[in-house]
Each structure stands twice: as C-alpha cells, then as structure tokens.
Design a protein around this motif. Structure first.
Motif, PDB file in Angstrom:
ATOM      1  N   GLN A   4       9.133 -36.191 -43.792  1.00  0.00           N
ATOM      2  CA  GLN A   4      10.151 -35.286 -43.252  1.00  0.00           C
ATOM      3  C   GLN A   4       9.466 -34.263 -42.352  1.00  0.00           C
ATOM      4  O   GLN A   4       8.504 -33.615 -42.754  1.00  0.00           O
ATOM      5  CB  GLN A   4      10.854 -34.571 -44.402  1.00  0.00           C
ATOM      6  N   ARG A   5       9.960 -34.125 -41.140  1.00  0.00           N
ATOM      7  CA  ARG A   5       9.436 -33.132 -40.204  1.00  0.00           C
ATOM      8  C   ARG A   5      10.372 -31.932 -40.212  1.00  0.00           C
ATOM      9  O   ARG A   5      11.584 -32.087 -40.182  1.00  0.00           O
ATOM     10  CB  ARG A   5       9.314 -33.723 -38.816  1.00  0.00           C
ATOM     11  N   SER A  13       5.367 -29.767 -35.331  1.00  0.00           N
ATOM     12  CA  SER A  13       6.387 -29.444 -36.318  1.00  0.00           C
ATOM     13  C   SER A  13       5.837 -28.262 -37.118  1.00  0.00           C
ATOM     14  O   SER A  13       4.627 -28.170 -37.332  1.00  0.00           O
ATOM     15  CB  SER A  13       6.625 -30.623 -37.256  1.00  0.00           C
ATOM     16  N   ARG A  14       6.704 -27.372 -37.566  1.00  0.00           N
ATOM     17  CA  ARG A  14       6.235 -26.241 -38.387  1.00  0.00           C
ATOM     18  C   ARG A  14       5.689 -26.733 -39.711  1.00  0.00           C
ATOM     19  O   ARG A  14       4.793 -26.123 -40.285  1.00  0.00           O
ATOM     20  CB  ARG A  14       7.347 -25.230 -38.595  1.00  0.00           C
ATOM     21  N   ILE A  21       4.027 -33.453 -50.531  1.00  0.00           N
ATOM     22  CA  ILE A  21       2.963 -32.578 -50.040  1.00  0.00           C
ATOM     23  C   ILE A  21       3.358 -32.079 -48.654  1.00  0.00           C
ATOM     24  O   ILE A  21       3.725 -32.871 -47.783  1.00  0.00           O
ATOM     25  CB  ILE A  21       1.600 -33.292 -49.958  1.00  0.00           C
ATOM     26  N   ALA A  22       3.269 -30.764 -48.446  1.00  0.00           N
ATOM     27  CA  ALA A  22       3.631 -30.157 -47.165  1.00  0.00           C
ATOM     28  C   ALA A  22       2.370 -29.759 -46.409  1.00  0.00           C
ATOM     29  O   ALA A  22       1.485 -29.108 -46.960  1.00  0.00           O
ATOM     30  CB  ALA A  22       4.500 -28.927 -47.392  1.00  0.00           C
ATOM     31  N   TYR A  23       2.316 -30.167 -45.168  1.00  0.00           N
ATOM     32  CA  TYR A  23       1.228 -29.820 -44.255  1.00  0.00           C
ATOM     33  C   TYR A  23       1.818 -28.849 -43.243  1.00  0.00           C
ATOM     34  O   TYR A  23       2.682 -29.229 -42.447  1.00  0.00           O
ATOM     35  CB  TYR A  23       0.697 -31.084 -43.557  1.00  0.00           C
ATOM     36  N   ALA A  51       7.381 -16.974 -46.077  1.00  0.00           N
ATOM     37  CA  ALA A  51       8.711 -17.374 -45.597  1.00  0.00           C
ATOM     38  C   ALA A  51       8.770 -18.875 -45.326  1.00  0.00           C
ATOM     39  O   ALA A  51       9.747 -19.541 -45.694  1.00  0.00           O
ATOM     40  CB  ALA A  51       9.073 -16.582 -44.347  1.00  0.00           C
ATOM     41  N   LEU A  52       7.736 -19.427 -44.702  1.00  0.00           N
ATOM     42  CA  LEU A  52       7.730 -20.862 -44.411  1.00  0.00           C
ATOM     43  C   LEU A  52       7.628 -21.671 -45.701  1.00  0.00           C
ATOM     44  O   LEU A  52       8.335 -22.674 -45.869  1.00  0.00           O
ATOM     45  CB  LEU A  52       6.590 -21.220 -43.448  1.00  0.00           C
TER      46      LEU A  52
END
Length: 120
Positions: A4-5, A13-14, A21-23, A51-52
């Motif tokens: 997911q982007r 992408s942010r 897992i988030a990059y 916030a992100l």
C-alpha cells in the motif's frame, strides 16, 4: 503480498506499507522551525514523524529502525537530548546517525524510519 502506498506524489510516497511494515520517507522540520537551531528542528521533525506514524496506524513504540542525517556532526549531542526524551523507554529502534548534505540549506536534520503497523 500486500503493498500500500500512502500519499504518492511524482517522486515518492510518504509511506509504503508491505506486509505490516511501513517504510517512511525522510521527515524534516516543518516550515515554522526551519530557521531554528538543531533542538527546535529536531522537535519539529519528530512531531511530524509522530503525525505520519499515527496516519498510517503506527507509533513510536513500533519503530524498527531509524536513520538520522545531520548536516553538522557537532549537533549530535543536542539532537540526542531531544531524541532520548522522545523515544519511549525500552522501545529504542535500531539506529544509524550519519553526517550528510541536506535537501535544503536551512535544514539541519532529517530522519527515515521503518515501523511496524500496530496489530500486524
């Protein structure tokens, strides 16, 4: 495989989430702090990171790794004071800190984080 982007733009992408897992893309101080010293910029950068992380379903306790880029190696002690107060006790991620050029002249610090999504 899930991918997911989050907030994809032309160059990046942010965040990109893959199997829980988030990059995250690099975070810097907000416009209100860009003329400030390393302490002010680090606080602003970490606030934006909070916030992100929240937006994508994660938080400080779920950080896996962090790479911190400093414009001036002499700023490490002051940056570490802010960092140490921000990271929850017992939840320090694997971390690297390097001196590197910044994407804008006024910036003093940038961070890139990998984090687990809560509940994954």
């Amino acid at each position: 495989m899930t991918l997911q982007r989050h907030d994809t733009q032309t160059r990046m992408s942010r965040a990109v989430i893959h199997d829980g897992i988030a990059y995250l893309c690099g975070q810097v101080a907000g416009p209100e702090a860009r003329e400030g010293d390393i302490v002010e910029q680090t606080r602003s950068m970490l606030s934006r990171l909070d916030a992100l992380l929240k937006e994508i379903g994660s938080d400080r306790q779920h950080m896996i790794s962090a790479t911190i880029y400093l414009k001036d190696g002499g700023d490490i002690a002051a940056m570490n004071e802010v960092w140490d107060a921000w990271v929850p006790e017992g939840h320090a991620p694997a971390r690297t800190c390097v001196v590197a050029p910044m994407p804008a002249e006024e910036l003093k610090v940038e961070i890139t984080v990998t984090a687990a999504i809560k509940g994954s």
